[in-house]
Write an enzyme that holds these catalytic residues in place. Sequence first.
Site, short mmCIF file in Angstrom:
data_model
loop_
_atom_site.label_atom_id
_atom_site.label_comp_id
_atom_site.label_asym_id
_atom_site.label_seq_id
_atom_site.Cartn_x
_atom_site.Cartn_y
_atom_site.Cartn_z
CB CYS A 67 -1.16 -0.36 1.38
SG CYS A 67 -0.44 0.36 2.84
CG HIS A 100 15.81 -12.54 14.78
ND1 HIS A 100 16.55 -12.67 15.78
CD2 HIS A 100 16.47 -14.27 14.94
CE1 HIS A 100 17.57 -12.32 15.36
NE2 HIS A 100 17.53 -13.57 15.04
#
Length: 142
Positions: A67, A100
């Site tokens: 976006c 992670h």
Amino acid sequence: MKQTIAIANDHAGVELKAILIEELKELGYDVEDIGTGDNQSVDYPDFANALANWMQRNPGHSGVLICGSGIGISIAANRHKHIRAALCGDGLAAQMARRHNNANVLCLGARMIGPDMAKFCLKQFLTTEFEGGRHEKRVNKL
């Protein structure tokens, strides 16, 4: 079997999406284009939801959302329990989102990032593996 990457955007992300679709194809991925295809104003949550629904029907695949800022579409996507969407503006962020956080959706802000950096983020996101280990416990809490 080639992996399919789903990609969706609002009106601000039409041009960047076209660039990333070509990049994905060059990298050997199949692409599921969930829209939108023109610059007419649309609501980004509708496209985040459509991508999330596609990913629920196609587990194990990744997605890309675009976006204007990347913020709204990432918030909308993260409302879905099976989505871990990460807004990234550089390669290290994209790596860490995968390494992670085991992110499965890369979010980009078309008005915030250039095409070259967007392609770099995409490559980093797609080529980085989740480390697991100590991070697994944290991701499971999400």
